[in-house]
Design a protein around this motif. Structure first.
Motif, short mmCIF file in Angstrom:
data_model
loop_
_atom_site.label_atom_id
_atom_site.label_comp_id
_atom_site.label_asym_id
_atom_site.label_seq_id
_atom_site.Cartn_x
_atom_site.Cartn_y
_atom_site.Cartn_z
N LYS A 169 0.57 -0.97 -0.26
CA LYS A 169 0.04 0.16 -0.46
C LYS A 169 0.77 1.81 0.07
N ASN A 170 2.00 1.79 0.97
CA ASN A 170 2.93 2.49 0.32
C ASN A 170 3.41 3.00 -0.49
N MET A 171 3.85 1.38 -1.47
CA MET A 171 4.29 1.64 -2.82
C MET A 171 3.39 2.20 -3.42
N GLU A 172 2.10 1.69 -3.61
CA GLU A 172 0.87 2.56 -4.44
C GLU A 172 0.05 3.50 -4.57
N GLU A 173 0.90 3.63 -3.23
CA GLU A 173 0.17 5.23 -2.25
C GLU A 173 1.83 5.75 -3.27
N ARG A 174 2.68 5.83 -3.11
CA ARG A 174 3.91 6.75 -3.62
C ARG A 174 3.79 6.50 -5.18
N ALA A 175 3.15 5.32 -5.86
CA ALA A 175 3.48 5.48 -7.16
C ALA A 175 2.14 6.37 -8.05
N TYR A 176 1.42 6.33 -6.89
CA TYR A 176 0.00 7.14 -7.39
C TYR A 176 0.30 8.70 -7.70
N ARG A 177 1.42 9.46 -6.25
CA ARG A 177 1.60 10.74 -6.18
C ARG A 177 2.52 10.98 -7.82
N TRP A 178 3.80 9.96 -7.62
CA TRP A 178 4.56 9.70 -8.38
C TRP A 178 3.64 10.09 -9.68
N ALA A 179 2.73 9.30 -10.75
CA ALA A 179 1.93 9.10 -11.72
C ALA A 179 1.38 11.01 -12.18
N GLN A 180 1.02 10.77 -11.17
CA GLN A 180 -0.11 12.36 -10.99
C GLN A 180 1.21 13.61 -11.10
N ASN A 214 3.20 -6.35 -14.72
CA ASN A 214 4.34 -6.14 -15.25
C ASN A 214 5.11 -4.77 -15.69
N ILE A 215 4.33 -4.01 -16.37
CA ILE A 215 4.74 -3.13 -16.50
C ILE A 215 4.51 -1.93 -14.94
N TYR A 216 3.70 -1.93 -14.50
CA TYR A 216 3.83 -1.49 -12.71
C TYR A 216 4.80 -1.85 -12.40
N LYS A 217 5.24 -2.98 -12.01
CA LYS A 217 6.74 -3.38 -10.97
C LYS A 217 7.48 -2.56 -11.70
N GLU A 218 7.62 -2.62 -13.53
CA GLU A 218 8.85 -1.24 -14.23
C GLU A 218 8.80 -0.39 -13.71
N PHE A 219 7.41 0.81 -13.24
CA PHE A 219 6.99 1.58 -13.08
C PHE A 219 7.87 2.09 -11.28
N THR A 220 7.17 1.04 -11.05
CA THR A 220 7.59 1.92 -9.40
C THR A 220 9.17 1.46 -9.29
N TYR A 221 9.41 -0.02 -9.49
CA TYR A 221 11.43 0.40 -9.54
C TYR A 221 11.93 1.40 -10.50
N GLN A 229 14.86 5.52 -10.13
CA GLN A 229 15.85 5.91 -10.79
C GLN A 229 16.82 5.47 -12.28
N THR A 230 16.27 4.33 -12.53
CA THR A 230 16.74 3.19 -13.58
C THR A 230 15.81 2.28 -13.87
N PHE A 231 16.54 1.83 -14.92
CA PHE A 231 14.92 1.17 -15.81
C PHE A 231 15.62 -0.55 -15.02
N LEU A 232 14.38 -1.25 -14.90
CA LEU A 232 14.57 -2.63 -13.96
C LEU A 232 14.30 -4.09 -16.14
N CYS A 233 13.95 -3.59 -16.79
CA CYS A 233 14.27 -3.89 -18.32
C CYS A 233 14.02 -5.73 -17.96
N GLU A 234 13.22 -5.45 -16.99
CA GLU A 234 12.89 -7.23 -17.27
C GLU A 234 11.37 -7.20 -18.26
N TYR A 235 10.59 -6.72 -18.41
CA TYR A 235 8.67 -6.87 -19.00
C TYR A 235 9.15 -6.48 -20.43
#
Length: 130
Positions: free
Chosen positions: A5-16, A41-48, A53-59
Motif C-alpha cells: 500500500k505504501n508503494m501504491e500511494e507513492r506510485a499514485y502520487r508520482w504518476a499524478q 508487469n508494467i507496474y513493476k517496471e514503473f515502481t522500480y 531512477q533507472t530501468f528494470l528492463c525485465e518486461y
C-alpha cells in the motif's frame, strides 16, 4: 509489490505528478493509472524506476521494453524538432510518461505497436517515402 500500500500511494502520487509535469490533465492521469494498475508487469517496471531512477528492463512485449520505446520516441522527437514542434524538448518527464503509456498500449495491441516501431522512424533517409 502489488499488495504494498505504501508503494501504491507513492506510485499514485508520482504518476499524478508526472502527468502534471507533462502537461496532461486529470482525465489522462486517471486513464493512465487505471491501465497501469491492470498491468502487474508494467507496474513493476514503473515502481522500480520510481525507487531506483533507472530501468528494470525485465518486461518486454514481443521483444520491446520501455527503453526501446524511449529510443523510438526520441527518434520521432528529433523529426518533430525539424518541423518546429518541441513540446518534449525540455520535458524529460513527458518522454518518460509517454514511454510507459506506449508500453501499456503495446501490451494490449502488440502487433500495431511492433509494426510502428519497425516501420516508423523519425530519421529521414534517401528513399524513405518511396
Amino acid at each position: 509489490m502489488i499488495g504494498d500500500k505504501n508503494m501504491e500511494e507513492r506510485a499514485y502520487r508520482w504518476a499524478q505528478e508526472l502527468c502534471r509535469y507533462a502537461g496532461e490533465g486529470e482525465a489522462f492521469f486517471m486513464d493512465f493509472w487505471k491501465r497501469l494498475r491492470q498491468s502487474q508487469n508494467i507496474y513493476k517496471e514503473f515502481t522500480y524506476y520510481l525507487e531506483h531512477q533507472t530501468f528494470l528492463c525485465e518486461y518486454k512485449v514481443q521483444g520491446y521494453g520501455v527503453v526501446d520505446i524511449m529510443v523510438w520516441q526520441m527518434d520521432h522527437f528529433k523529426a518533430q524538432l525539424d518541423r518546429g514542434k518541441d513540446d518534449m524538448k525540455n520535458n524529460g518527464d513527458k518522454m518518460l510518461l509517454m514511454a510507459f503509456d506506449t508500453l501499456l498500449k503495446m501490451e494490449r495491441e502488440p502487433a500495431r505497436y511492433v509494426e510502428l516501431m519497425q516501420t516508423e522512424t523519425g530519421t529521414d533517409y534517401q528513399d524513405k517515402y518511396v
